[in-house]
Design a protein around this motif. Structure first.
Motif, mmCIF file in Angstrom:
data_model
loop_
_atom_site.group_PDB
_atom_site.id
_atom_site.type_symbol
_atom_site.label_atom_id
_atom_site.label_comp_id
_atom_site.label_asym_id
_atom_site.label_seq_id
_atom_site.Cartn_x
_atom_site.Cartn_y
_atom_site.Cartn_z
ATOM 1 N N ARG A 103 -23.000 -52.657 85.044
ATOM 2 C CA ARG A 103 -22.053 -53.765 85.255
ATOM 3 C C ARG A 103 -21.677 -54.435 83.943
ATOM 4 O O ARG A 103 -20.530 -54.837 83.745
ATOM 5 N N GLU A 190 -33.733 -53.024 81.448
ATOM 6 C CA GLU A 190 -32.854 -54.155 81.187
ATOM 7 C C GLU A 190 -33.113 -54.816 79.858
ATOM 8 O O GLU A 190 -32.273 -55.509 79.327
ATOM 9 N N GLY B 44 -26.910 -61.633 84.747
ATOM 10 C CA GLY B 44 -26.406 -60.258 84.779
ATOM 11 C C GLY B 44 -27.459 -59.180 84.754
ATOM 12 O O GLY B 44 -27.138 -58.009 84.556
ATOM 13 N N VAL B 45 -28.699 -59.548 84.965
ATOM 14 C CA VAL B 45 -29.774 -58.571 84.850
ATOM 15 C C VAL B 45 -30.208 -58.003 86.206
ATOM 16 O O VAL B 45 -30.447 -56.813 86.340
ATOM 17 N N CYS B 46 -30.283 -58.848 87.245
ATOM 18 C CA CYS B 46 -30.978 -58.433 88.468
ATOM 19 C C CYS B 46 -30.125 -57.588 89.409
ATOM 20 O O CYS B 46 -30.651 -56.822 90.205
ATOM 21 N N GLY B 47 -28.806 -57.757 89.370
ATOM 22 C CA GLY B 47 -27.936 -56.941 90.216
ATOM 23 C C GLY B 47 -27.674 -57.483 91.604
ATOM 24 O O GLY B 47 -26.946 -56.864 92.386
ATOM 25 N N THR B 50 -23.846 -57.963 92.467
ATOM 26 C CA THR B 50 -22.948 -56.834 92.181
ATOM 27 C C THR B 50 -21.776 -56.781 93.163
ATOM 28 O O THR B 50 -21.993 -56.716 94.375
ATOM 29 N N ARG B 140 -31.357 -42.862 88.615
ATOM 30 C CA ARG B 140 -32.254 -43.897 88.090
ATOM 31 C C ARG B 140 -31.593 -44.674 86.955
ATOM 32 O O ARG B 140 -31.773 -45.880 86.833
ATOM 33 N N HIS B 141 -30.837 -43.984 86.112
ATOM 34 C CA HIS B 141 -30.172 -44.670 84.999
ATOM 35 C C HIS B 141 -29.111 -45.637 85.532
ATOM 36 O O HIS B 141 -29.039 -46.785 85.098
ATOM 37 N N HIS B 142 -28.325 -45.185 86.479
ATOM 38 C CA HIS B 142 -27.245 -46.040 87.009
ATOM 39 C C HIS B 142 -27.803 -47.212 87.798
ATOM 40 O O HIS B 142 -27.302 -48.342 87.689
ATOM 41 N N ALA B 144 -30.656 -48.623 87.523
ATOM 42 C CA ALA B 144 -31.665 -49.414 86.801
ATOM 43 C C ALA B 144 -31.273 -50.882 86.697
ATOM 44 O O ALA B 144 -32.119 -51.743 86.503
ATOM 45 N N GLY B 145 -29.989 -51.164 86.815
ATOM 46 C CA GLY B 145 -29.541 -52.549 86.732
ATOM 47 C C GLY B 145 -29.640 -53.311 88.040
ATOM 48 O O GLY B 145 -29.101 -54.413 88.152
ATOM 49 N N ASN B 146 -30.283 -52.737 89.047
ATOM 50 C CA ASN B 146 -30.478 -53.428 90.325
ATOM 51 C C ASN B 146 -31.973 -53.493 90.606
ATOM 52 O O ASN B 146 -32.594 -52.495 90.964
#
Lengths: 296, 174
Positions: A103, A190, B44-47, B50, B140-142, B144-146
């Motif tokens: 994002r 992160e 913007g870290v936890c997702g 989104t 996992r890479h995509h 990872a932001g959630n």
């Protein structure tokens, strides 16, 4: 956050005029860093200029002379996905994909990434070893700076209040370098890295002797920066484990980290040395593999 | 300072006045009552926040709503509206893929407490829209932001894999 007046300039000239006239103008690219800094009251702009309509700040292209031009509004995701760039300078996309999360990368711009000048960001060390330059414009004219000269101090750059970063360029020679960025990140995906180290090398025809070397470290001082003495020690020589250890020791002695939530200063110093040695060793390994695959 | 914005949210045209510093997250939750989009970390870290905006995911906590002027947004509530939408922009999510993603999260128990699920669903939808056959590493890479504090992620990865398998199977038979 506090309210702000929003202006939407539609050309570079309109933006430069605003920059010359308005005090306290915040330029808005993707806004991922700006929003956080505004929430923390570290940025308190009265006026914000959205850059979305300024087409001169866009573009990701290879110019006829081989220079790669990356407009300031190019998102990190575009850098990740540009197939021609991956063929030409693969380390750029490979490093961009390590920033934050999808994002963030979808909207965060390269220009914003650089003007933020957070020393732990990922692309600055890589761009330093690729020989990147930044082009700054104002109504007074244009300045082109090596990225080395651009980063001045913690979250401080050489950019003047009436200037905007228009684009970043990589010299044609960047495509002949072997370059890599590694990020030491002990927790989740992160996190900003504790340290990040980038190196580039041009090998002599023998594939063993380094003709030119650049080495840069982020997260271990007020700015990402190159370590020229380390580079000189590596140039014109075959790399032995002893030489890499000597260079790593030099990096350890020269970085200026501080204690924070990502680690103590002494730990960061240690990690800068370890990862400097590893990134150099991985480039050497890569050269060895190439030599074996293509015997003379 | 107030600004008028016009955008599309879950297929509906919306025209509202917002304060410049009002976040898209708060606009969706407070103005429009779309509380499926959650807030947790606010950086913007936890997702959890989104949302789908013009063909890609963004963190609604990092975007003042004024910058979404003219955008086309889908939130986790939007599947039914998307299914019934007569026409949509080319950047709108595929309604069948979206349905498969949601069903796969249920089938694979890709959730426990559920607070991260709206964001997980939107992220999985964006991944499979871009890359219908991701490897486990790519998933996992995509994703990872959630962040998820319950599942340990295994069942979430399986849910995305399952959705990809189903989507592929449907397209193989067409």
């Amino acid at each position: 956050m506090q309210p702000f007046k929003l202006i939407r300039p539609q050309s570079l000239h309109e933006l430069l005029t605003l920059l010359a006239e308005e005090e306290d103008l915040l330029l808005w690219g993707g806004g991922t860093s700006s929003t956080i800094l505004m929430k923390q009251n570290l940025l308190l702009p009265t006026t914000v200029a959205a850059l979305k309509g300024v087409r001169e700040l866009y573009g990701l292209e290879r110019l006829p002379d081989g220079t790669v031009r990356i407009g300031a509004m190019t998102t990190l995701r575009e850098l990740e996905h540009a197939a021609w760039l991956a063929d030409l300078v693969p380390s750029v996309g490979a490093t961009a994909t390590l920033v934050g999360n999808v994002r963030v990368r979808n909207v965060a711009t390269l220009g914003g990434h650089l003007v933020h000048a957070d020393p732990a960001q990922d692309l600055p060390p890589l761009l330093l070893v690729l020989g990147a330059q930044v082009r700054l414009r104002s109504l007074r004219g244009e300045r082109v700076l090596d990225l080395d000269e651009f980063f001045v101090d913690l979250m401080e750059t050489a950019i003047q209040p009436d200037e905007v970063l228009v684009d970043v360029t990589l010299p044609a020679a960047a495509s002949e370098l072997r370059a890599r960025y590694v990020k030491f990140r002990p927790q989740s995906q992160e996190d900003y890295g504790v340290v990040g180290v980038a190196a580039s090398v041009a090998w002599e025809a023998d594939g063993r002797t380094a003709r030119t070397v650049k080495l840069a470290v982020g997260g271990a001082g007020p700015t990402a920066r190159r370590f020229r003495e380390a580079e000189e020690r590596l140039q014109g020589r075959e790399w032995t484990p002893a030489l890499l250890a000597e260079v790593a020791e030099w990096v350890r002695s020269q970085v200026e980290p501080w204690d924070d939530a990502r680690g103590s200063a002494s730990y960061k110093r240690e990690m800068a040395a370890v990862w400097a040695r590893r990134v150099l060793a991985s480039l050497q390994q890569q050269a060895e593999t190439t030599r074996k695959e293509t015997p003379a | 300072m107030a600004e008028r914005i016009e955008l599309t949210v879950n297929g509906q045209r919306v025209s509202e006045t917002v304060e410049t510093h009002e976040l898209l997250l708060d606009f969706l939750r407070r103005h429009l009552g779309l509380t499926g989009t959650k807030e947790a970390c606010s950086i913007g870290v936890c997702g959890l926040c989104t949302v789908w905006m013009d063909g890609r995911t963004v963190s609604a906590c990092l975007l003042p709503a004024v910058f979404a002027d003219g955008a086309e947004i889908y939130t986790v509530e939007g599947l039914a509206a998307r299914q019934n939408q007569a026409s949509a922009a080319a950047t709108a999510p595929d309604p069948r893929l979206w349905e498969i993603v949601q069903e796969s999260f249920v089938e694979c128990e890709g959730l426990q407490c559920g607070i991260c699920t709206p964001g997980q669903v939107m992220s999985a939808l964006s991944l499979l829209s871009e890359n219908p056959q991701p490897t486990e590493a790519e998933i996992r890479h995509h994703m990872a932001g959630n962040l998820c504090r319950c599942t340990g992620y295994q069942s979430i990865v399986r849910a995305v894999q399952r959705a990809a398998e189903r989507w592929r199977a449907e397209h193989a038979t067409v």
